[in-house]
Design an enzyme around this catalytic site. Structure first.
Site, PDB file in Angstrom:
ATOM      1  N   GLU A   9       0.825  -1.208   0.000  1.00 56.83           N
ATOM      2  CA  GLU A   9       0.000   0.000   0.000  1.00 56.83           C
ATOM      3  C   GLU A   9       0.862   1.262   0.000  1.00 56.83           C
ATOM      4  O   GLU A   9       0.679   2.177   0.805  1.00 56.83           O
ATOM      5  CB  GLU A   9      -0.967  -0.013   1.196  1.00 56.83           C
ATOM      6  CG  GLU A   9      -2.029  -1.082   1.072  1.00 56.83           C
ATOM      7  CD  GLU A   9      -3.142  -0.956   2.100  1.00 56.83           C
ATOM      8  OE1 GLU A   9      -4.294  -1.294   1.764  1.00 56.83           O
ATOM      9  OE2 GLU A   9      -2.859  -0.515   3.228  1.00 56.83           O
ATOM     10  N   GLU A  37      -6.559  -7.662  -0.886  1.00 56.92           N
ATOM     11  CA  GLU A  37      -6.956  -7.635   0.525  1.00 56.92           C
ATOM     12  C   GLU A  37      -8.449  -7.362   0.558  1.00 56.92           C
ATOM     13  O   GLU A  37      -8.883  -6.214   0.496  1.00 56.92           O
ATOM     14  CB  GLU A  37      -6.211  -6.568   1.334  1.00 56.92           C
ATOM     15  CG  GLU A  37      -4.837  -6.955   1.799  1.00 56.92           C
ATOM     16  CD  GLU A  37      -4.272  -5.982   2.839  1.00 56.92           C
ATOM     17  OE1 GLU A  37      -5.075  -5.259   3.479  1.00 56.92           O
ATOM     18  OE2 GLU A  37      -3.047  -5.938   2.987  1.00 56.92           O
TER      19      GLU A  37
END
Length: 592
Positions: free
Chosen positions: A167, A243
């Site tokens: 991320e 995710e």
């Protein structure tokens, strides 16, 4: 014909529309299990449960700080046997996705970065194309290579994807860093496709990805709009939610987080109906054993709880939840679910019994390490104390006849203050406490400080722990400090029959109990205050009356047939005479 070039496709590749397994379209149905949050004795059971739910892949982060608490060393033993974990994945006929970071977040201590790295003065910028940082990362990846390279699918192993960073678009936009990191991964011998992951916003996907790396998303709702945004930045190839947030983590002082099984299943159904691949985060959360929990800081320091149950399909103890069966029903609409693998059993009551804590005594000075002295108050990092507790001492030479205010620049993260052996009070970072009234400005000042977990997300990653100066009493700076780290392993093995006249804030108690066979247990902590608990020398983690969780999970692999020992280190509510084991977990109240 001899010498002719091979036309055999790569074992796993990214095609124009799909992932390709041996040249055929393939959908990844993955679930996250972090090997370092699960006792090795439970790995096969948890992986098999994922297969029975219909998954074909297991994803895991790699926690650099756990493997390399000291630079130049790399531990692959016990619960850090990544190779053994990946072999267990392969033995169940499943693929693997590996996310080595180097930064992982994961609500894990320091986001997975070693403390020695984040305090290195040569490292001027983390997660950037900083030469010293990249040099350390290269060493780490070289240490991982003997585990990962021979276990790639091209070599007959389970690994099909490796993620670059984590991320990154939420942190920075240094594309040169991403390119050099990807190149470094390739140089170790990784040949499978490389991916990135970001929350599907235009800004994050642009900042956190590269055209040559396959972009994936992280989200748990609003599937159609998230996939649409992801497709704008990944115009070809398969869409993947790497995710899929099916729950959430707990922090001390909050409620236990849960999400609706029906709502999560509906979102998963929409994701699979769109043809996307998925990694369920988490399939099985596990536990922040020891002192491995991280913390968040968005204006206020908030440490993560010991349990990482995550309200996942498989709970902290490995039992299926309502979400497990709801997800299995959804998956069965798109692929056949295995009929040759038994479903995990519904939870049965764990043994419930009490253990007399017959051995007890104050926390002695002898379990603390060598004394470090400094004129100015040192931090934990200055003495290379990476995690845990430290005892500060200084002599106050002010007026003995009147009270005085103790003032500390910052406490990271909780401090118990004594003067001449008498407990005065507590200072807590999460309450922004920095001052305490002392009854006198003269005497021996002792401050026991707990590092409650290093920040795992945002700009505070790598901040120092302990007392942050200056420290003053009645406005006068305090000098002449000593600092000793607490040796936690020594606490578990402490001989409580030896009387030590020099004691510290805290009490140690121990009891023994017998089991007919190794058995998973739940240790009830609701009658205690704040501290740590061990079973047979294995540090289960922190407990805290603040909650939400009121039990600690004890893996079966920690126990043994015959005699077992439970040890408790209590800092705030001494005097417990018994330890109670109960039939099931109590992770705290739900949000109203």
């Amino acid at each position: 014909m001899s010498g002719a070039p091979s036309t055999r496709p790569a074992a796993f590749a990214i095609g124009e529309h799909d992932f390709l397994l041996h040249g055929w379209p393939h959908r990844i149905l993955s679930g996250a299990i972090h090997y370092f949050r699960v006792h090795p004795g439970d790995w096969r059971d948890r992986i098999r449960a994922a297969r029975s739910m219909g998954l074909n892949t297991i994803e895991t982060y790699v926690a650099w700080n756990e493997h390399a608490p000291t630079r130049g060393e790399f531990d692959l033993s016990g619960r850090l046997d990544l190779g053994g974990f990946l072999d267990a994945v392969a033995a169940e006929g499943m693929h693997a996705i590996v996310r080595p970071g180097p930064y992982i977040c994961a609500e894990f201590d320091n986001g997975g970065l070693p403390a020695w790295l984040t305090r290195d003065p040569q490292v001027r910028q983390l997660r950037r194309a900083d030469p010293a940082y990249l040099e350390a990362v290269a060493e780490y990846l070289e240490q991982l290579a003997p585990v990962l390279v021979p276990r790639q699918i091209d070599a007959g192993g389970p690994i099909i994807l490796v993620q670059v960073e984590n991320e990154y678009g939420a942190y920075g936009d240094d594309h040169e860093y991403l390119r050099r990191l990807a190149a470094c991964i390739r140089e170790t011998g990784i040949t499978v496709p490389l991916t990135t992951i970001d929350q599907p916003t235009d800004a994050m996907l642009e900042a956190g990805g590269l055209p040559e790396l396959h972009r994936t998303g992280s989200f748990g709702s609003n599937v159609a709009s998230r996939l649409e945004t992801l497709r704008r930045h990944q115009p070809t190839g398969p869409l993947m939610c790497a995710e899929f947030w099916d729950g959430w983590f707990d922090s001390w002082g909050t409620h236990h987080h849960t999400t609706s099984a029906q709502d999560a299943a509906r979102e998963l159904d929409e994701l699979l109906a769109a043809g996307a691949s998925v990694n369920i985060y988490m399939f099985h959360g596990g536990t922040n054993f020891g002192l491995t929990n991280g913390a968040n800081h968005k204006g206020r320091y908030v440490p993560i709880a010991t349990s990482y149950d995550y309200d996942a399909p498989l709970d902290e103890a490995g039992h299926p939840t309502e979400k497990y069966f709801a997800f299995r029903d959804v998956i069965s609409k798109y692929v056949p679910v295995p009929d040759d693998s038994p479903l995990p059993p519904r939870p049965a009551p764990a043994p419930a019994f009490e253990v007399e804590l017959g051995e007890r005594g104050p926390l002695p000075r002898r379990v603390f390490g060598p004394e470090f002295t400094s004129d100015q108050v040192p931090t934990f990092d200055e003495i290379e104390h990476d995690r845990g507790f430290g005892l500060y001492r200084a002599e106050l030479a002010g007026e003995a006849s009147r009270p005085a205010v103790l003032e500390i620049g910052e406490v990271r993260d909780r401090a118990w203050v004594r003067l001449d052996g008498t407990m005065i009070g507590t200072l807590a970072r999460d309450s922004h406490e920095r001052t305490l009234m002392l009854p006198s400005a003269r005497g021996t000042l002792e401050v026991l400080v707990e590092d409650q977990g290093r920040v795992n997300y945002g700009p505070r990653i790598g901040e120092q722990k302990g007392l942050i100066g200056p420290v003053a009493v009645a406005g006068d700076p305090i000098t002449g400090w000593s600092l000793q780290p607490l040796a936690l392993d020594a606490v578990a093995d402490l001989d409580l029959t030896v009387v030590d006249p020099a004691s510290v804030q805290g009490d140690v108690a121990r009891g023994v109990f017998e089991l007919p066979e190794p058995t998973a247990l739940f240790l009830d902590t609701r009658e205690w205050g704040k501290g740590l608990a061990w079973v047979n020398g294995f540090l289960l983690g922190r407990y805290w009356r603040r909650g939400p969780q009121q039990t600690l999970f004890v893996p079966a692999g920690v126990t043994r047939a015959g005699m077992n020992a439970v040890t408790v280190l209590e800092f705030e509510v001494p005097g417990a005479t018994h330890a109670r084991f109960v039939q099931g977990p109590d992770l705290g109240p739900l949000e109203e």
